[in-house]
Write a protein that holds these residues in place. Sequence first.
Motif, PDB file in Angstrom:
ATOM      1  N   ASN A 143      50.510  52.748  21.257  1.00 32.52           N
ATOM      2  CA  ASN A 143      50.240  52.082  20.440  1.00 32.52           C
ATOM      3  C   ASN A 143      48.912  51.092  20.377  1.00 32.52           C
ATOM      4  N   ILE A 144      47.854  51.624  20.466  1.00 33.48           N
ATOM      5  CA  ILE A 144      46.650  50.410  21.059  1.00 33.48           C
ATOM      6  C   ILE A 144      46.702  49.320  19.972  1.00 33.48           C
ATOM      7  N   ASN A 145      47.738  49.200  18.734  1.00 34.86           N
ATOM      8  CA  ASN A 145      47.579  47.979  18.437  1.00 34.86           C
ATOM      9  C   ASN A 145      48.294  46.702  18.570  1.00 34.86           C
ATOM     10  N   LYS A 146      49.573  47.119  19.492  1.00 40.42           N
ATOM     11  CA  LYS A 146      50.126  46.041  20.240  1.00 40.42           C
ATOM     12  C   LYS A 146      50.515  46.333  21.565  1.00 40.42           C
ATOM     13  N   LEU A 147      49.629  45.603  21.920  1.00 37.36           N
ATOM     14  CA  LEU A 147      50.064  44.977  24.023  1.00 37.36           C
ATOM     15  C   LEU A 147      51.160  44.895  24.111  1.00 37.36           C
ATOM     16  N   ASP A 148      51.627  44.239  25.212  1.00 29.99           N
ATOM     17  CA  ASP A 148      52.766  43.876  25.136  1.00 29.99           C
ATOM     18  C   ASP A 148      52.327  42.928  26.660  1.00 29.99           C
ATOM     19  N   LYS A 149      52.327  42.889  27.467  1.00 26.54           N
ATOM     20  CA  LYS A 149      51.839  41.752  28.378  1.00 26.54           C
ATOM     21  C   LYS A 149      49.962  42.010  28.447  1.00 26.54           C
ATOM     22  N   GLY A 150      49.446  41.112  28.447  1.00 26.27           N
ATOM     23  CA  GLY A 150      48.461  40.969  29.135  1.00 26.27           C
ATOM     24  C   GLY A 150      47.757  39.602  29.430  1.00 26.27           C
ATOM     25  N   VAL A 151      46.934  39.873  30.594  1.00 30.55           N
ATOM     26  CA  VAL A 151      46.429  38.531  31.013  1.00 30.55           C
ATOM     27  C   VAL A 151      44.459  38.593  30.969  1.00 30.55           C
ATOM     28  N   LEU A 152      43.631  37.562  31.267  1.00 33.42           N
ATOM     29  CA  LEU A 152      42.295  37.686  31.071  1.00 33.42           C
ATOM     30  C   LEU A 152      41.959  37.222  31.535  1.00 33.42           C
ATOM     31  N   ILE A 153      41.715  36.884  32.893  1.00 33.84           N
ATOM     32  CA  ILE A 153      40.860  36.016  33.677  1.00 33.84           C
ATOM     33  C   ILE A 153      39.152  35.531  34.049  1.00 33.84           C
ATOM     34  N   PHE A 154      39.482  34.536  33.435  1.00 31.98           N
ATOM     35  CA  PHE A 154      37.991  33.945  33.636  1.00 31.98           C
ATOM     36  C   PHE A 154      37.229  33.550  34.660  1.00 31.98           C
ATOM     37  N   ASN A 155      35.915  33.808  35.077  1.00 24.40           N
ATOM     38  CA  ASN A 155      35.175  34.113  36.526  1.00 24.40           C
ATOM     39  C   ASN A 155      34.969  32.246  36.193  1.00 24.40           C
ATOM     40  N   ILE A 156      35.686  31.662  35.717  1.00 26.95           N
ATOM     41  CA  ILE A 156      34.896  30.018  35.714  1.00 26.95           C
ATOM     42  C   ILE A 156      35.672  28.554  35.876  1.00 26.95           C
ATOM     43  N   GLU A 157      35.801  27.855  36.917  1.00 25.86           N
ATOM     44  CA  GLU A 157      36.821  26.870  36.530  1.00 25.86           C
ATOM     45  C   GLU A 157      37.635  27.509  38.042  1.00 25.86           C
ATOM     46  N   ASP A 210      32.375  37.403  34.219  1.00 28.99           N
ATOM     47  CA  ASP A 210      32.725  38.944  34.488  1.00 28.99           C
ATOM     48  C   ASP A 210      34.770  38.160  34.090  1.00 28.99           C
ATOM     49  N   VAL A 211      35.526  39.002  34.418  1.00 24.41           N
ATOM     50  CA  VAL A 211      36.539  38.665  33.721  1.00 24.41           C
ATOM     51  C   VAL A 211      37.782  39.935  34.411  1.00 24.41           C
ATOM     52  N   LEU A 212      38.830  39.496  35.268  1.00 22.40           N
ATOM     53  CA  LEU A 212      39.807  40.452  35.442  1.00 22.40           C
ATOM     54  C   LEU A 212      40.714  40.247  34.563  1.00 22.40           C
ATOM     55  N   GLY A 213      41.100  41.778  34.068  1.00 22.17           N
ATOM     56  CA  GLY A 213      42.122  41.876  33.379  1.00 22.17           C
ATOM     57  C   GLY A 213      43.138  42.813  33.423  1.00 22.17           C
ATOM     58  N   ILE A 214      44.780  42.105  33.549  1.00 18.77           N
ATOM     59  CA  ILE A 214      45.666  42.631  33.464  1.00 18.77           C
ATOM     60  C   ILE A 214      46.540  42.863  32.786  1.00 18.77           C
ATOM     61  N   PHE A 215      46.838  44.248  32.403  1.00 24.30           N
ATOM     62  CA  PHE A 215      48.033  44.684  30.820  1.00 24.30           C
ATOM     63  C   PHE A 215      49.691  45.777  32.080  1.00 24.30           C
ATOM     64  N   LYS A 216      50.040  45.504  31.062  1.00 23.68           N
ATOM     65  CA  LYS A 216      51.496  46.149  30.989  1.00 23.68           C
ATOM     66  C   LYS A 216      52.139  46.721  29.518  1.00 23.68           C
ATOM     67  N   SER A 217      51.834  48.085  29.493  1.00 25.43           N
ATOM     68  CA  SER A 217      52.258  48.288  28.363  1.00 25.43           C
ATOM     69  C   SER A 217      53.930  48.702  29.313  1.00 25.43           C
ATOM     70  N   GLU A 218      55.145  47.951  28.003  1.00 21.48           N
ATOM     71  CA  GLU A 218      56.563  48.161  28.916  1.00 21.48           C
ATOM     72  C   GLU A 218      57.229  49.349  26.967  1.00 21.48           C
ATOM     73  N   ASN A 219      56.705  49.365  26.074  1.00 21.99           N
ATOM     74  CA  ASN A 219      56.966  49.593  25.043  1.00 21.99           C
ATOM     75  C   ASN A 219      56.443  51.280  24.253  1.00 21.99           C
ATOM     76  N   LYS A 220      56.954  51.930  24.476  1.00 21.99           N
ATOM     77  CA  LYS A 220      56.604  53.634  23.772  1.00 21.99           C
ATOM     78  C   LYS A 220      56.716  54.010  22.630  1.00 21.99           C
ATOM     79  N   GLU A 221      55.675  55.289  21.784  1.00 24.01           N
ATOM     80  CA  GLU A 221      56.238  55.132  20.262  1.00 24.01           C
ATOM     81  C   GLU A 221      56.504  57.367  19.758  1.00 24.01           C
ATOM     82  N   THR A 222      56.527  57.314  19.375  1.00 24.52           N
ATOM     83  CA  THR A 222      56.379  59.272  18.852  1.00 24.52           C
ATOM     84  C   THR A 222      55.788  58.736  17.415  1.00 24.52           C
ATOM     85  N   TYR A 223      54.577  60.091  18.108  1.00 27.12           N
ATOM     86  CA  TYR A 223      53.387  59.769  16.905  1.00 27.12           C
ATOM     87  C   TYR A 223      53.442  61.302  15.912  1.00 27.12           C
ATOM     88  N   LEU A 224      53.165  61.288  15.343  1.00 30.24           N
ATOM     89  CA  LEU A 224      53.003  62.759  14.362  1.00 30.24           C
ATOM     90  C   LEU A 224      51.618  63.303  15.033  1.00 30.24           C
TER      91      LEU A 224
END
Length: 351
Positions: free
Chosen positions: A160-174, A127-141
């Motif tokens: 843009n789903i191919n450009k993640l600005d900030k993210g962290v995955l916290i794994f339920n181990i250790e 199990d993983v808790l993910g925390i992500f932040k999108s800071e940069n926006k683009e214009t699409y045709l």
Amino acid sequence: MVTHFDASLDAISVHHIGNQANNEMYALSKQPLGLNDEILPKLLMKYFLTPFEKSTEVYHLMHPSDLELNTVYHFATEVFDDAEKFHGASEQIAKYLYNVSNHPNIKPGELYVVLFRNVQIEGNELDVLGIFKSENKETYLKVYPDTGGFTVDYEENAININKLDKGVLIFNIEKENGYKVVVIDKNTGGQDAAVYWKDQFLQLKIRNDSFNQTNNTLSIYKNFVTQKLDDEFEMSKADKIDLLNRSMKYFKEKETFDLDEFAGEVIGNQEAIESFKTYKNNYEQEFDSPIHDTFEISGNAVKKQQRVYKSVLKLDKNFHIYIHGDNKLIEKGFDDDKAMNYYKVYFKEEQ
């Protein structure tokens, strides 16, 4: 290192985080996001998890006095212990991120807190808790078929789903060490604003595993050769490049690092060996990051360091000499008539 073939997205909450230094507020959603569409979860999984597939550095959450005082650790534990508390925890995480977003160059954006199932790291599906932040926006045709042709429209402030600005995955181990953590941070807003994600919000320390041991040792040795040796020994740049090449050769050919073996095979000179060991000890004390005298060599760390290990001798703006082998086949001299330095290179045949 991180794979998600069997992963699923269990819950997601979306909030907006402003910059309090610029008198911007935060906005919290009242409930988790509904995902009734079949395509949207797949797109979100791609957006959130794909950037971590090449992650090699593993961190732990930390706190200088008590791990329980790390806010992200506290709420991650709450979610792992009881998934029913997920949305409430996501709200508290959003408020905490807002409180540390106090540099004027930090961009506002959407915060996504996500609970995943069966994300794999180092052979464990967790199990993983993910925390992500999108800071940069683009214009699409957008292009739509229309009677006799097409219609063109656009959408502003899209992600843009191919450009993640900030993210962290916290794994339920250790858990006792601060969980296994991998992080993405595409720095924006300058160096002063860049530290808030890793250092202030997450409070990370890198896990002292074989990757970190290998990476740090190669980095320390490179700095020792390029910066420290000049203080104690008179060496040409060609000799320094030879020392770097020999160290990289050692790490590529060996499976295990042994400090005394490395010093004897690569450095050779006893005075330089003692100087390197002192340099290494000073690093360990300054950064509170012990490096063992023996450890398993990480191939991924060697590949990473190879990109910054330079074997190029740059001569003014006229020539570059790439040195890969025996440095005894290159000699340095000085031409009195031309009042210029020169290198003499020996070889058997051109290729």
